[in-house]
Design a protein around this motif. Structure first.
Motif, mmCIF file in Angstrom:
data_model
loop_
_atom_site.group_PDB
_atom_site.id
_atom_site.type_symbol
_atom_site.label_atom_id
_atom_site.label_comp_id
_atom_site.label_asym_id
_atom_site.label_seq_id
_atom_site.Cartn_x
_atom_site.Cartn_y
_atom_site.Cartn_z
ATOM 1 N N LYS A 141 0.839 -1.202 0.000
ATOM 2 C CA LYS A 141 0.000 0.000 0.000
ATOM 3 C C LYS A 141 0.876 1.256 0.000
ATOM 4 O O LYS A 141 0.588 2.230 -0.702
ATOM 5 C CB LYS A 141 -0.920 -0.001 1.220
ATOM 6 N N ALA A 142 1.965 1.222 0.756
ATOM 7 C CA ALA A 142 2.873 2.374 0.810
ATOM 8 C C ALA A 142 3.499 2.634 -0.558
ATOM 9 O O ALA A 142 3.622 3.790 -0.988
ATOM 10 C CB ALA A 142 3.957 2.136 1.851
ATOM 11 N N GLU A 143 3.886 1.571 -1.263
ATOM 12 C CA GLU A 143 4.471 1.724 -2.601
ATOM 13 C C GLU A 143 3.450 2.278 -3.586
ATOM 14 O O GLU A 143 3.775 3.131 -4.418
ATOM 15 C CB GLU A 143 5.008 0.380 -3.104
ATOM 16 N N THR A 178 0.871 4.151 -2.795
ATOM 17 C CA THR A 178 0.641 5.550 -2.425
ATOM 18 C C THR A 178 1.763 6.437 -2.944
ATOM 19 O O THR A 178 1.517 7.510 -3.509
ATOM 20 C CB THR A 178 0.525 5.694 -0.887
ATOM 21 N N ALA A 179 3.002 5.988 -2.775
ATOM 22 C CA ALA A 179 4.150 6.767 -3.260
ATOM 23 C C ALA A 179 4.074 6.944 -4.775
ATOM 24 O O ALA A 179 4.302 8.040 -5.294
ATOM 25 C CB ALA A 179 5.462 6.084 -2.861
ATOM 26 N N GLN A 180 3.717 5.873 -5.482
ATOM 27 C CA GLN A 180 3.603 5.951 -6.941
ATOM 28 C C GLN A 180 2.485 6.903 -7.351
ATOM 29 O O GLN A 180 2.628 7.689 -8.295
ATOM 30 C CB GLN A 180 3.372 4.558 -7.537
ATOM 31 N N TYR A 218 4.823 13.660 2.993
ATOM 32 C CA TYR A 218 6.185 13.551 3.502
ATOM 33 C C TYR A 218 6.417 12.289 4.321
ATOM 34 O O TYR A 218 7.550 12.000 4.699
ATOM 35 C CB TYR A 218 6.585 14.817 4.267
ATOM 36 N N ASN A 271 5.968 9.608 2.828
ATOM 37 C CA ASN A 271 6.452 8.771 1.730
ATOM 38 C C ASN A 271 7.744 9.286 1.102
ATOM 39 O O ASN A 271 8.422 8.551 0.390
ATOM 40 C CB ASN A 271 5.377 8.685 0.640
ATOM 41 N N PHE A 272 8.063 10.560 1.329
ATOM 42 C CA PHE A 272 9.254 11.170 0.742
ATOM 43 C C PHE A 272 9.963 11.985 1.804
ATOM 44 O O PHE A 272 9.329 12.655 2.612
ATOM 45 C CB PHE A 272 8.876 12.050 -0.457
#
Length: 198
Positions: free
Chosen positions: A4-6, A8-10, A45, A47-48
């Motif tokens: 899910k985190a990947e 969301t980041a994408q 932030y 995620n980054f």
């Protein structure tokens, strides 16, 4: 399968890539990013690491879209001249291709980041070198196959060709007049026909 985190980041990268490209690194505000993504500042932030990291990923996303298209053209079946003509034809409609990206990522980010983001400048410069290298390889193969003649080494010719292509992009962008693209590509086709084709 991505987490899910990947995902969301994408999602964030794909959503903000045209915003950074259009408004620039400094000109893109946090409100631009939260409004476009529908996420909070904390979620973005989370995620980054920071705005610089996000801007770099956004540039890489747009760059990969562009490089993917150029690869498709230059790796297609046909001789080297066909590939050069295909590239020229692509740049005739370049403004249409880059519209959803917020414009040309090479031009926009290259100019915008020049004095405020060394990571973006380096990534942009590397992308330019990569595109020139791809064109040079096609030219080199064309010379070896006796399909074309050039007065300079393939990489030098590729750099000159790419300079003309990007110059047309810059003029069309600054004047909002796509005739710069259309007319320059017509000239390049004539140049290839008369000066390069064997």
């Amino acid at each position: 399968m991505s987490t899910k985190a990947e995902r969301t980041a994408q999602y964030i990268i794909e959503t903000v890539a045209p915003i950074f490209n259009k408004h620039g690194y400094v000109g893109t505000s946090m409100s631009h990013l939260t409004e476009a993504t529908g996420l909070t500042k904390g979620a973005i932030y989370g995620n980054f690491e920071n705005k610089e990291a996000l801007a770099l990923e956004a540039f890489k996303y747009n760059r990969n879209l562009l490089l993917g298209k150029i690869d498709d053209l230059l790796d297609a079946n046909g001789d080297s001249l066909d590939k050069v003509y295909a590239l020229i034809n692509f740049y005739r409609q370049y403004d249409v291709f880059t519209m959803q990206m917020g414009g040309c990522p090479i031009l926009n980010i290259g100019v915008d980041a020049q004095h405020n983001n060394s990571l973006l400048v380096a990534a942009n410069k590397e992308t330019i070198k990569e595109i020139e290298g791809k064109i040079a390889l096609v030219i080199e193969n064309g010379v070896k196959a006796d399909e074309m003649k050039i007065p300079v080494p393939p990489l030098q010719f590729a750099k000159q060709l790419y300079t003309i292509l990007q110059g047309a992009v810059a003029m069309a962008t600054m004047t909002r007049d796509r005739k710069y693209l259309v007319n320059t590509m017509a000239y390049l086709e004539l140049l290839v026909q008369k000066e390069i084709k064997k």
